[in-house]
Write an enzyme that holds these catalytic residues in place. Structure first.
Site, mmCIF file in Angstrom:
data_model
loop_
_atom_site.group_PDB
_atom_site.id
_atom_site.type_symbol
_atom_site.label_atom_id
_atom_site.label_comp_id
_atom_site.label_asym_id
_atom_site.label_seq_id
_atom_site.Cartn_x
_atom_site.Cartn_y
_atom_site.Cartn_z
ATOM 1 N N ASP A 66 4.934 -11.890 4.036
ATOM 2 C CA ASP A 66 4.481 -11.678 2.654
ATOM 3 C C ASP A 66 5.627 -11.313 1.715
ATOM 4 O O ASP A 66 6.746 -11.032 2.154
ATOM 5 C CB ASP A 66 3.374 -10.603 2.610
ATOM 6 C CG ASP A 66 3.656 -9.413 3.520
ATOM 7 O OD1 ASP A 66 4.818 -9.204 3.902
ATOM 8 O OD2 ASP A 66 2.704 -8.686 3.848
ATOM 9 N N ASN A 134 -5.848 0.718 5.752
ATOM 10 C CA ASN A 134 -7.171 0.110 5.541
ATOM 11 C C ASN A 134 -7.394 -1.108 6.448
ATOM 12 O O ASN A 134 -8.355 -1.850 6.260
ATOM 13 C CB ASN A 134 -7.335 -0.299 4.066
ATOM 14 C CG ASN A 134 -6.308 -1.344 3.635
ATOM 15 O OD1 ASN A 134 -5.506 -1.802 4.449
ATOM 16 N ND2 ASN A 134 -6.335 -1.713 2.367
ATOM 17 N N HIS A 136 -5.298 -3.710 6.753
ATOM 18 C CA HIS A 136 -4.713 -4.995 6.338
ATOM 19 C C HIS A 136 -3.633 -5.447 7.322
ATOM 20 O O HIS A 136 -2.937 -4.629 7.927
ATOM 21 C CB HIS A 136 -4.217 -4.979 4.883
ATOM 22 C CG HIS A 136 -2.989 -4.202 4.608
ATOM 23 N ND1 HIS A 136 -2.767 -3.533 3.417
ATOM 24 C CD2 HIS A 136 -1.859 -3.983 5.329
ATOM 25 C CE1 HIS A 136 -1.586 -2.961 3.427
ATOM 26 N NE2 HIS A 136 -1.011 -3.209 4.575
ATOM 27 N N GLU A 141 -6.127 -7.854 2.540
ATOM 28 C CA GLU A 141 -6.868 -6.610 2.351
ATOM 29 C C GLU A 141 -8.295 -6.780 2.878
ATOM 30 O O GLU A 141 -8.741 -7.905 3.155
ATOM 31 C CB GLU A 141 -6.884 -6.266 0.848
ATOM 32 C CG GLU A 141 -5.490 -6.102 0.224
ATOM 33 C CD GLU A 141 -4.795 -4.786 0.576
ATOM 34 O OE1 GLU A 141 -5.042 -4.223 1.662
ATOM 35 O OE2 GLU A 141 -3.978 -4.314 -0.238
HETATM 36 C C1 F6R Z 1 4.533 -5.905 5.700
HETATM 37 C C2 F6R Z 1 3.096 -6.074 5.781
HETATM 38 C C3 F6R Z 1 2.164 -4.907 5.827
HETATM 39 C C4 F6R Z 1 2.694 -3.705 6.609
HETATM 40 C C5 F6R Z 1 1.693 -2.564 6.573
HETATM 41 C C6 F6R Z 1 2.220 -1.332 7.289
HETATM 42 O O1 F6R Z 1 5.196 -7.148 5.677
HETATM 43 O O2 F6R Z 1 2.650 -7.163 5.796
HETATM 44 O O3 F6R Z 1 0.937 -5.338 6.381
HETATM 45 O O4 F6R Z 1 2.930 -4.099 7.928
HETATM 46 O O5 F6R Z 1 1.400 -2.220 5.246
HETATM 47 O O6 F6R Z 1 3.320 -0.830 6.611
HETATM 48 P P1 F6R Z 1 4.208 0.336 7.237
HETATM 49 O O7 F6R Z 1 4.864 -0.220 8.439
HETATM 50 O O8 F6R Z 1 5.194 0.681 6.152
HETATM 51 O O9 F6R Z 1 3.261 1.454 7.558
#
Ligand code: F6R
Length: 239
Positions: A66, A134, A136, A141
């Site tokens: 992403d 959440n 994702h 989401e």
């Molecule tokens: C990042 C992504 C997100 C993160 C998620 C967890 O490329 O796609 O899904 O993996 O938000 O983020 P952290 O590791 O910072 O807790």
């Protein structure tokens, strides 16, 4: 689903061995990468192993999950910048073989072309995922259709708040992102999900033991034939 539990250092080392094995068996592997805090230990380990000559990325291709809308790759909070600084600049991968969705051209046709490029490269061998509080995966989401491919999304307030720690203020956190869809992720031949910390424990429980539902996007992973989950003791504490 196979679940591995250890200290953050232990799970980083264990997951890194998967990459050593894959890249030695298939030097031209296609790797799906993630950003965020969770993979940093793994990336440090991969850099170390690459420098030691345990495996080479010289023939590998990478597709990131992403990117924030509105940030170009030189912005220090863009995911392109993150990947360069935390992995690509330190391993022997060819930069031209590393792909991150465009945060600037967010047309449907460009998003769809990302899936086509993954297909053309032969499909992703291992997709690395973190998980949002959440549920994702990527920036899919809650209530994103399981059939989604790469697309533009509006970030939830909770995701923007969680990511505000990297920006001067929450107002600077982009409101939208481009993300691989859930189908794009599920098309990967194997998936590695990592989670660290107590805050992730409830969503890890829902992902692994709960109902498969778009309300918990990561729960779709229960339907994938090859998923490995690497958790520290805190993230695993409710299993
Ligand atoms: C990042 C992504 C997100 C993160 C998620 C967890 O490329 O796609 O899904 O993996 O938000 O983020 P952290 O590791 O910072 O807790």
């Amino acid at each position: 689903m196979k679940i591995y539990v250890g200290t953050p250092e232990e799970i980083a080392k264990l997951a890194a061995e998967r990459y050593v094995k894959l890249l030695n068996e298939k030097p031209d592997a296609v790797l799906g990468h993630a950003t965020g805090s969770t993979p940093l230990g793994l990336y440090a380990e991969l850099i170390r192993l690459n420098k030691e000559g345990r495996m080479s990325y010289a023939k590998a291709t990478s597709f990131n999950l992403d990117e924030y809308v509105g940030l170009d790759g030189t912005h220090d909070q863009s995911y392109r910048y993150f990947m360069d600084k935390n992995l690509f600049d330190h391993i022997d991968i060819r930069k031209e073989c590393t792909f991150v969705p465009s945060g600037l051209d967010t047309s449907d046709s460009t998003a769809a072309a990302y899936d086509k490029a993954i297909e053309a490269a032969g499909g992703i061998d291992v997709q690395l995922l973190g998980i949002g509080n959440n549920g994702h995966i990527g920036f899919n989401e809650p209530n994103t259709p399981f059939g989604s491919i790469t697309h533009k999304v509006e970030l939830t307030q909770s995701t923007r708040e969680a990511n505000a720690r990297f920006f001067a203020s929450i107002d600077e956190v982009p409101t939208h992102a481009v993300t691989m869809g859930i189908k794009t992720v599920m098309n990967a031949r194997s998936i590695i999900l990592m989670a660290i910390g107590k805050a992730k424990a409830p969503i890890i429980r829902a992902t692994v033991c709960g109902e498969v539902t778009p309300e918990v996007p990561a729960s779709v992973l229960q339907l994938h034939p090859d998923v490995e989950i690497y958790l520290d003791h805190d993230a695993a504490s409710l299993l």
